[in-house]
Structure formats: C-alpha cells, structure tokens
Design a protein around this motif. Structure first.
Motif, PDB file in Angstrom:
ATOM      1  N   GLY A   1      -1.401   7.491 -12.730  1.00 22.75           N
ATOM      2  CA  GLY A   1      -2.201   6.294 -12.561  1.00 22.75           C
ATOM      3  C   GLY A   1      -1.402   5.023 -12.768  1.00 22.75           C
ATOM      4  O   GLY A   1      -0.194   5.044 -13.024  1.00 22.75           O
ATOM      5  N   ILE A   2      -2.116   3.886 -12.645  1.00 25.19           N
ATOM      6  CA  ILE A   2      -1.487   2.577 -12.752  1.00 25.19           C
ATOM      7  C   ILE A   2      -2.519   1.546 -13.190  1.00 25.19           C
ATOM      8  O   ILE A   2      -3.690   1.646 -12.827  1.00 25.19           O
ATOM      9  N   THR A   3      -2.084   0.598 -13.984  1.00 18.15           N
ATOM     10  CA  THR A   3      -2.926  -0.529 -14.385  1.00 18.15           C
ATOM     11  C   THR A   3      -2.432  -1.776 -13.646  1.00 18.15           C
ATOM     12  O   THR A   3      -1.356  -1.767 -13.028  1.00 18.15           O
ATOM     13  N   GLN A   4      -3.197  -2.862 -13.743  1.00 15.64           N
ATOM     14  CA  GLN A   4      -2.811  -4.098 -13.069  1.00 15.64           C
ATOM     15  C   GLN A   4      -1.446  -4.589 -13.549  1.00 15.64           C
ATOM     16  O   GLN A   4      -0.610  -4.990 -12.747  1.00 15.64           O
ATOM     17  N   LEU A   5      -1.209  -4.554 -14.856  1.00 18.34           N
ATOM     18  CA  LEU A   5       0.075  -5.019 -15.381  1.00 18.34           C
ATOM     19  C   LEU A   5       1.231  -4.145 -14.885  1.00 18.34           C
ATOM     20  O   LEU A   5       2.285  -4.651 -14.500  1.00 18.34           O
ATOM     21  N   GLU A   6       1.029  -2.829 -14.874  1.00 16.26           N
ATOM     22  CA  GLU A   6       2.057  -1.923 -14.354  1.00 16.26           C
ATOM     23  C   GLU A   6       2.315  -2.190 -12.873  1.00 16.26           C
ATOM     24  O   GLU A   6       3.461  -2.174 -12.421  1.00 16.26           O
ATOM     25  N   ALA A   7       1.244  -2.434 -12.114  1.00 16.39           N
ATOM     26  CA  ALA A   7       1.389  -2.704 -10.681  1.00 16.39           C
ATOM     27  C   ALA A   7       2.180  -3.986 -10.446  1.00 16.39           C
ATOM     28  O   ALA A   7       3.033  -4.051  -9.558  1.00 16.39           O
ATOM     29  N   PHE A   8       1.918  -4.997 -11.259  1.00 12.21           N
ATOM     30  CA  PHE A   8       2.641  -6.256 -11.112  1.00 12.21           C
ATOM     31  C   PHE A   8       4.115  -6.078 -11.469  1.00 12.21           C
ATOM     32  O   PHE A   8       5.001  -6.493 -10.729  1.00 12.21           O
ATOM     33  N   ASN A   9       4.376  -5.428 -12.601  1.00 12.28           N
ATOM     34  CA  ASN A   9       5.759  -5.259 -13.064  1.00 12.28           C
ATOM     35  C   ASN A   9       6.572  -4.327 -12.175  1.00 12.28           C
ATOM     36  O   ASN A   9       7.733  -4.600 -11.878  1.00 12.28           O
ATOM     37  N   ALA A  10       5.982  -3.215 -11.750  1.00 17.51           N
ATOM     38  CA  ALA A  10       6.734  -2.207 -10.999  1.00 17.51           C
ATOM     39  C   ALA A  10       6.744  -2.449  -9.499  1.00 17.51           C
ATOM     40  O   ALA A  10       7.731  -2.139  -8.821  1.00 17.51           O
ATOM     41  N   LEU A  11       5.645  -3.002  -8.969  1.00 21.19           N
ATOM     42  CA  LEU A  11       5.504  -3.101  -7.521  1.00 21.19           C
ATOM     43  C   LEU A  11       5.374  -4.529  -7.004  1.00 21.19           C
ATOM     44  O   LEU A  11       5.351  -4.742  -5.790  1.00 21.19           O
ATOM     45  N   GLY A  12       5.214  -5.482  -7.904  1.00 26.39           N
ATOM     46  CA  GLY A  12       4.996  -6.857  -7.473  1.00 26.39           C
ATOM     47  C   GLY A  12       3.636  -7.070  -6.852  1.00 26.39           C
ATOM     48  O   GLY A  12       3.429  -8.002  -6.079  1.00 26.39           O
ATOM     49  N   CYS A  13       2.687  -6.219  -7.193  1.00 23.65           N
ATOM     50  CA  CYS A  13       1.341  -6.252  -6.618  1.00 23.65           C
ATOM     51  C   CYS A  13       0.403  -7.029  -7.545  1.00 23.65           C
ATOM     52  O   CYS A  13       0.195  -6.638  -8.684  1.00 23.65           O
ATOM     53  N   CYS A  14      -0.161  -8.125  -7.011  1.00 23.76           N
ATOM     54  CA  CYS A  14      -1.053  -8.974  -7.818  1.00 23.76           C
ATOM     55  C   CYS A  14      -2.529  -8.644  -7.611  1.00 23.76           C
ATOM     56  O   CYS A  14      -3.358  -9.065  -8.402  1.00 23.76           O
ATOM     57  N   ARG A  15      -2.872  -7.927  -6.561  1.00 20.23           N
ATOM     58  CA  ARG A  15      -4.278  -7.631  -6.262  1.00 20.23           C
ATOM     59  C   ARG A  15      -4.481  -6.122  -6.135  1.00 20.23           C
ATOM     60  O   ARG A  15      -4.806  -5.591  -5.078  1.00 20.23           O
ATOM     61  N   LEU A  16      -4.301  -5.438  -7.249  1.00 21.81           N
ATOM     62  CA  LEU A  16      -4.359  -3.977  -7.273  1.00 21.81           C
ATOM     63  C   LEU A  16      -5.695  -3.444  -6.779  1.00 21.81           C
ATOM     64  O   LEU A  16      -5.737  -2.496  -5.992  1.00 21.81           O
ATOM     65  N   SER A  17      -6.803  -4.025  -7.211  1.00 19.13           N
ATOM     66  CA  SER A  17      -8.113  -3.505  -6.810  1.00 19.13           C
ATOM     67  C   SER A  17      -8.300  -3.585  -5.292  1.00 19.13           C
ATOM     68  O   SER A  17      -8.855  -2.671  -4.675  1.00 19.13           O
ATOM     69  N   GLU A  18      -7.813  -4.646  -4.673  1.00 18.09           N
ATOM     70  CA  GLU A  18      -7.925  -4.788  -3.217  1.00 18.09           C
ATOM     71  C   GLU A  18      -7.038  -3.779  -2.505  1.00 18.09           C
ATOM     72  O   GLU A  18      -7.433  -3.186  -1.506  1.00 18.09           O
TER      73      GLU A  18
ATOM     74  N   ASN B   1       0.829  -1.204   0.000  1.00 19.17           N
ATOM     75  CA  ASN B   1       0.000   0.000   0.000  1.00 19.17           C
ATOM     76  C   ASN B   1       0.865   1.256   0.000  1.00 19.17           C
ATOM     77  O   ASN B   1       0.562   2.227  -0.700  1.00 19.17           O
ATOM     78  N   ASP B   2       1.942   1.248   0.781  1.00 15.01           N
ATOM     79  CA  ASP B   2       2.859   2.392   0.803  1.00 15.01           C
ATOM     80  C   ASP B   2       3.489   2.607  -0.578  1.00 15.01           C
ATOM     81  O   ASP B   2       3.564   3.729  -1.071  1.00 15.01           O
ATOM     82  N   LYS B   3       3.950   1.519  -1.184  1.00 13.97           N
ATOM     83  CA  LYS B   3       4.563   1.609  -2.512  1.00 13.97           C
ATOM     84  C   LYS B   3       3.558   2.117  -3.548  1.00 13.97           C
ATOM     85  O   LYS B   3       3.887   2.942  -4.401  1.00 13.97           O
ATOM     86  N   LEU B   4       2.323   1.625  -3.447  1.00 12.75           N
ATOM     87  CA  LEU B   4       1.283   2.040  -4.389  1.00 12.75           C
ATOM     88  C   LEU B   4       0.960   3.520  -4.234  1.00 12.75           C
ATOM     89  O   LEU B   4       0.832   4.240  -5.225  1.00 12.75           O
ATOM     90  N   LEU B   5       0.847   3.997  -3.002  1.00  9.91           N
ATOM     91  CA  LEU B   5       0.578   5.423  -2.782  1.00  9.91           C
ATOM     92  C   LEU B   5       1.695   6.295  -3.356  1.00  9.91           C
ATOM     93  O   LEU B   5       1.421   7.323  -3.977  1.00  9.91           O
ATOM     94  N   LEU B   6       2.937   5.897  -3.146  1.00 13.20           N
ATOM     95  CA  LEU B   6       4.062   6.656  -3.709  1.00 13.20           C
ATOM     96  C   LEU B   6       3.984   6.682  -5.233  1.00 13.20           C
ATOM     97  O   LEU B   6       4.212   7.719  -5.858  1.00 13.20           O
ATOM     98  N   TRP B   7       3.662   5.539  -5.826  1.00 17.05           N
ATOM     99  CA  TRP B   7       3.538   5.456  -7.291  1.00 17.05           C
ATOM    100  C   TRP B   7       2.424   6.374  -7.783  1.00 17.05           C
ATOM    101  O   TRP B   7       2.607   7.159  -8.710  1.00 17.05           O
TER     102      TRP B   7
END
Length: 69
Positions: free
Chosen positions: A16-33, A4-10
C-alpha cells in the motif's frame, strides 16, 4: 511513464501507499484522484484508515485486484 503507471508498479510491489509516501516516492500530489483513474481501468483499490506514530490519521491505499485481459 505516467504517475498512474508508477503508482500501479508501487502498489503491486509494496503493502500500500499513503499520500505522504506517494509524494515522497512518486512525486504524486493527488493520490486519491490517481486511484480513481486506476479503478476506472478495472483495478480494485482498498482504502484503509490508519494512524501514524505521531497520531495523525491517514488513508492507506492497497491494490486488491488486477484485471485480466
């Protein structure tokens, strides 16, 4: 640092960010959650559909409001 901290900084430093960007840049698999969890903290995140150059439909999440205090 949490996802969540990494996502807020991004979101604060990008358009903005898409699911693929979140996975590639942040290692986040559940962006909507993660976005729902951040919204519970008082942040406002918009969800905008868009098409990729390949024609796929995705959602772009954008930070719209940062709570004060």
């Amino acid at each position: 640092m949490t996802q969540n901290d990494k996502l807020l900084l991004w979101l604060d430093s990008h358009d903005g960010i898409t699911q693929l960007e979140a996975f590639n840049a942040l290692g986040c698999c559940r962006l909507s959650e993660r976005c729902r969890e951040i919204e519970k903290q008082g942040y406002l995140i918009s969800r905008e559909p868009e098409k990729t150059p390949g024609g796929a439909r995705v959602i772009r999440y954008r930070l719209e409001h940062i709570p004060y205090g």
